[in-house]
Design an enzyme around this catalytic site. Structure first.
Site, PDB file in Angstrom:
ATOM      1  N   THR A  38       0.896  -1.156   0.000  1.00  6.73           N
ATOM      2  CA  THR A  38       0.000   0.000   0.000  1.00  6.73           C
ATOM      3  C   THR A  38       0.936   1.208   0.000  1.00  6.73           C
ATOM      4  O   THR A  38       2.037   1.139   0.570  1.00  6.73           O
ATOM      5  CB  THR A  38      -0.925   0.048   1.237  1.00  6.73           C
ATOM      6  OG1 THR A  38      -0.114   0.129   2.407  1.00  6.73           O
ATOM      7  CG2 THR A  38      -1.821  -1.188   1.327  1.00  6.73           C
ATOM      8  N   HIS A  39       0.513   2.272  -0.637  1.00  4.79           N
ATOM      9  CA  HIS A  39       1.375   3.471  -0.784  1.00  4.79           C
ATOM     10  C   HIS A  39       2.723   3.109  -1.404  1.00  4.79           C
ATOM     11  O   HIS A  39       3.724   3.779  -1.140  1.00  4.79           O
ATOM     12  CB  HIS A  39       1.623   4.170   0.564  1.00  4.79           C
ATOM     13  CG  HIS A  39       0.385   4.370   1.371  1.00  4.79           C
ATOM     14  ND1 HIS A  39      -0.397   5.492   1.271  1.00  4.79           N
ATOM     15  CD2 HIS A  39      -0.223   3.561   2.284  1.00  4.79           C
ATOM     16  CE1 HIS A  39      -1.437   5.392   2.094  1.00  4.79           C
ATOM     17  NE2 HIS A  39      -1.355   4.213   2.713  1.00  4.79           N
ATOM     18  N   SER A  52      16.325  -0.673 -25.382  1.00  4.03           N
ATOM     19  CA  SER A  52      16.760   0.702 -25.568  1.00  4.03           C
ATOM     20  C   SER A  52      17.678   0.755 -26.776  1.00  4.03           C
ATOM     21  O   SER A  52      18.424  -0.186 -27.041  1.00  4.03           O
ATOM     22  CB  SER A  52      17.516   1.146 -24.311  1.00  4.03           C
ATOM     23  OG  SER A  52      18.371   2.216 -24.611  1.00  4.03           O
ATOM     24  N   ASN A  91      12.617  -3.230 -21.148  1.00  6.60           N
ATOM     25  CA  ASN A  91      11.652  -2.290 -20.573  1.00  6.60           C
ATOM     26  C   ASN A  91      10.210  -2.770 -20.764  1.00  6.60           C
ATOM     27  O   ASN A  91       9.878  -3.358 -21.789  1.00  6.60           O
ATOM     28  CB  ASN A  91      11.804  -0.921 -21.247  1.00  6.60           C
ATOM     29  CG  ASN A  91      13.155  -0.295 -20.959  1.00  6.60           C
ATOM     30  OD1 ASN A  91      13.705  -0.462 -19.874  1.00  6.60           O
ATOM     31  ND2 ASN A  91      13.698   0.402 -21.942  1.00  6.60           N
ATOM     32  N   TYR A  98     -32.277  17.781 -33.091  1.00  7.28           N
ATOM     33  CA  TYR A  98     -31.026  17.398 -33.741  1.00  7.28           C
ATOM     34  C   TYR A  98     -30.222  18.655 -34.034  1.00  7.28           C
ATOM     35  O   TYR A  98     -30.757  19.684 -34.462  1.00  7.28           O
ATOM     36  CB  TYR A  98     -31.291  16.646 -35.065  1.00  7.28           C
ATOM     37  CG  TYR A  98     -29.982  16.290 -35.749  1.00  7.28           C
ATOM     38  CD1 TYR A  98     -29.309  15.119 -35.437  1.00  7.28           C
ATOM     39  CD2 TYR A  98     -29.379  17.176 -36.640  1.00  7.28           C
ATOM     40  CE1 TYR A  98     -28.082  14.815 -36.009  1.00  7.28           C
ATOM     41  CE2 TYR A  98     -28.154  16.881 -37.218  1.00  7.28           C
ATOM     42  CZ  TYR A  98     -27.508  15.699 -36.897  1.00  7.28           C
ATOM     43  OH  TYR A  98     -26.292  15.410 -37.456  1.00  7.28           O
ATOM     44  N   GLN A 152     -22.845  15.113 -35.202  1.00  6.39           N
ATOM     45  CA  GLN A 152     -22.002  14.409 -36.173  1.00  6.39           C
ATOM     46  C   GLN A 152     -20.591  14.163 -35.608  1.00  6.39           C
ATOM     47  O   GLN A 152     -19.872  13.305 -36.083  1.00  6.39           O
ATOM     48  CB  GLN A 152     -21.934  15.239 -37.461  1.00  6.39           C
ATOM     49  CG  GLN A 152     -21.197  14.591 -38.606  1.00  6.39           C
ATOM     50  CD  GLN A 152     -21.498  15.292 -39.921  1.00  6.39           C
ATOM     51  OE1 GLN A 152     -22.573  15.164 -40.476  1.00  6.39           O
ATOM     52  NE2 GLN A 152     -20.543  16.068 -40.418  1.00  6.39           N
TER      53      GLN A 152
HETATM   54  N1  ARG Z   1     -24.371  13.115 -40.863  1.00 13.13           N
HETATM   55  C1  ARG Z   1     -25.208  13.520 -39.781  1.00 13.13           C
HETATM   56  C2  ARG Z   1     -24.710  12.925 -38.476  1.00 13.13           C
HETATM   57  O1  ARG Z   1     -23.847  12.152 -38.501  1.00 13.13           O
HETATM   58  C3  ARG Z   1     -26.618  13.113 -39.987  1.00 13.13           C
HETATM   59  C4  ARG Z   1     -27.290  14.107 -40.830  1.00 13.13           C
HETATM   60  C5  ARG Z   1     -28.425  14.777 -40.232  1.00 13.13           C
HETATM   61  N2  ARG Z   1     -28.284  16.079 -40.773  1.00 13.13           N
HETATM   62  C6  ARG Z   1     -29.163  17.049 -40.650  1.00 13.13           C
HETATM   63  N3  ARG Z   1     -28.825  18.147 -41.218  1.00 13.13           N
HETATM   64  N4  ARG Z   1     -30.247  16.935 -39.993  1.00 13.13           N
HETATM   65  O2  ARG Z   1     -25.184  13.264 -37.414  1.00 13.13           O
END
Ligand code: ARG
Length: 487
Positions: A156-157, A276, A284, A316, A321
């Site tokens: 420990t430690h 090395s 190593n 969204y 993305q």
């Molecule tokens: N390529 C986009 C993604 O990976 C999905 C597209 C949805 N695009 C949009 N303009 N609603 O999330």
């Protein structure tokens, strides 16, 4: 708009928005290779469902499904240009089928589509990672079974603490990996839910059958709310968090081995060592250092993901993305770490004599002596004080030093409480280990029992992984047979 620039499909929109200087910036097509197969599967399930619901007719469905087969044969690299894989595949379908191919995107959006693709692909990655972890646990248990009597120093430690065994040390990591397995299985349950049918975020007027697409894709249920279906990425967070936690487990294992190697307590197989370029004598533990270092890949993924998702409004947003890649990078990096870390441990040599000799260093048997006195009726705190006083006076106290401390602290000889042979036995590392036979302790019989419990838990986890794999494979077979009915 003039007459001729006004055809009725989405080509208009694409022409208007996809040619500018930000074209590459907008595009995820290259990175989407990871979800190419997933998108084809999602397209197939969607088209089969549309045909079953009478939303597209059987001939159009057949033509689209045949085009998808052709697109699959040509591969991701042959896709036409597009903002992403979803758009490029749709364009490729329309190129092959004509305008009727444009019916494929009825009653959905890229928003529910991409979420479905990520979930579809991620569950496969999670199952692969789970299999790797389960295999690794099996290897650790196998090595442990050979080393239940191999006494080694425990720290420990980073200071000598109490003797333990190689098996007990290994089991400590196997159990942590079992929890990592549990976390990944748990995440899997929430990954494997279908967002399809959520469309952009607000559902669709078409009479779709969401349960059917879920079934054809092997999803266990639906993300009910259409907005949540498009927006949710917490399944990525928890998968990446589970992966980062796994990486953290591995980093400790790696660090232990690095420390053991520096003390000569383990001898790595040459395959897992590095040398090395200047110092000819060096061997190593670089593989383990990289396992330790790769923890940064996983935690970076988690951090990147959380930062990407924080404060995103419904439903969204294109930020999403950038989300998937954090999870992919973490999983790819850590699954290699699992194999390397456990491979290094499983092929290493544990020099028993060296370990046994080192196990008593730093008066590591002190606790056992105090425990012995406490078992004989001395209050533990007093016993602790007695042994501490012997340790203060000598680097390596034996019976004589302990007895002198007993006269000081208790006013009588140790032998008033325990026979000299028992004190001397407790000073032996092997005996010190054997004494600690409580459940989960390092005594060989205790470890044998832990090993059998761990083996059962491992079998249950393996079964959990295999049954999920089988469910996914069954859905793929059903999907294929439905597709065959149209093509
Ligand atoms: N390529 C986009 C993604 O990976 C999905 C597209 C949805 N695009 C949009 N303009 N609603 O999330």
């Amino acid at each position: 708009m003039t007459e001729e620039s006004e055809p009725d499909d989405s080509v208009v929109r694409r022409d208007r928005f996809s040619g500018g200087p930000a074209r590459d910036f907008l595009s995820s097509l290259a990175a989407d290779e990871r979800i190419f197969a997933a998108d084809l599967a999602v397209d197939r399930a969607h088209v089969v469902m549309l045909a079953e619901q009478g939303i597209v007719d059987g001939d159009d469905a057949g033509a689209i499904l045949a085009a998808l087969d052709d697109i699959e044969d040509d591969g991701h690299g042959a896709l036409p240009d597009g903002e992403d894989v979803h758009e490029a595949i749709e364009t490729a379908v329309i190129e092959r089928v004509g305008p009727e191919g444009g019916r494929m995107h009825t009653a959905r959006s890229r928003n529910d589509e991409v979420a479905a693709c990520i979930r579809y692909r991620l569950r496969e990655d999670v199952l692969d990672l789970l299999e790797t972890v389960v295999d690794a646990r099996e290897q650790l248990l196998a090595v442990a079974a050979e080393h239940t009597e191999t006494v080694m120093p425990g720290y420990t430690h980073l200071q000598p603490a109490q003797p333990t065994t190689v098996a007990h040390w290994l089991c400590s990591y196997e159990e942590a990996l079992a929890r990592d397995t549990g976390r990944l299985l748990d995440a899997y349950g929430r990954v494997n839910q279908s967002p399809l049918g959520g469309a952009a975020f607000a559902g669709t007027p078409f009479d779709i059958d969401r349960e059917r697409t879920a079934e054809l894709l092997g999803f266990d249920g639906l993300v009910e709310n259409a907005t949540d279906a498009a927006a949710a990425r917490d399944f990525l967070v928890e998968t990446t968090a589970a992966t980062a936690t796994l990486a953290t487990t591995l980093s400790s294992l790696a660090e232990d081995v690095v420390v053991f190697a520096s003390k000569g307590h383990v001898d790595l197989a040459d395959d897992y060592a590095s040398t090395s370029s200047i110092m000819p004598q060096k061997k190593n533990p670089d593989t383990l250092e990289l396992v330790r270092g790769r923890t940064g890949d996983a935690t970076a993924g988690l951090e990147g993901l959380l930062t990407t998702l924080k404060g995103l409004p419904r439903a969204y947003n294109r930020d999403l993305q950038r989300a998937g890649r954090h999870a992919w990078d973490a999983i790819d990096s850590v699954s290699e770490s699992v194999e390397v870390a456990v491979g290094a441990v499983a092929t290493a040599d544990w020099p028993e004599a060296v370990l046994a000799e080192a196990a008593g260093d730093g008066f590591a048997t002190a606790t056992g002596v105090a425990d012995l006195l406490a078992q004989a009726g001395v209050p533990f705190r007093t016993a602790h004080e007695l042994v501490a006083s012997a340790a203060a006076d000598s680097d390596d106290p034996g019976f004589a030093e302990l007895d002198a401390a007993s006269e000081d602290v208790l006013g009588e000889s140790l032998t008033a409480y325990v026979p000299r042979e028992e004190v001397e036995a407790a000073l032996s590392p092997a005996e010190s280990v054997a004494m600690r036979d409580s459940r989960g302790g390092p005594a060989p019989e205790a470890v044998e029992q832990s090993l059998s419990r761990a083996t059962e838990a491992l079998a249950a986890d393996r079964e959990a992984v295999e049954s999920r794999r089988a469910a996914v494979a069954d859905a793929a077979a059903e999907r294929q047979s439905e597709v065959d009915g149209y093509v």
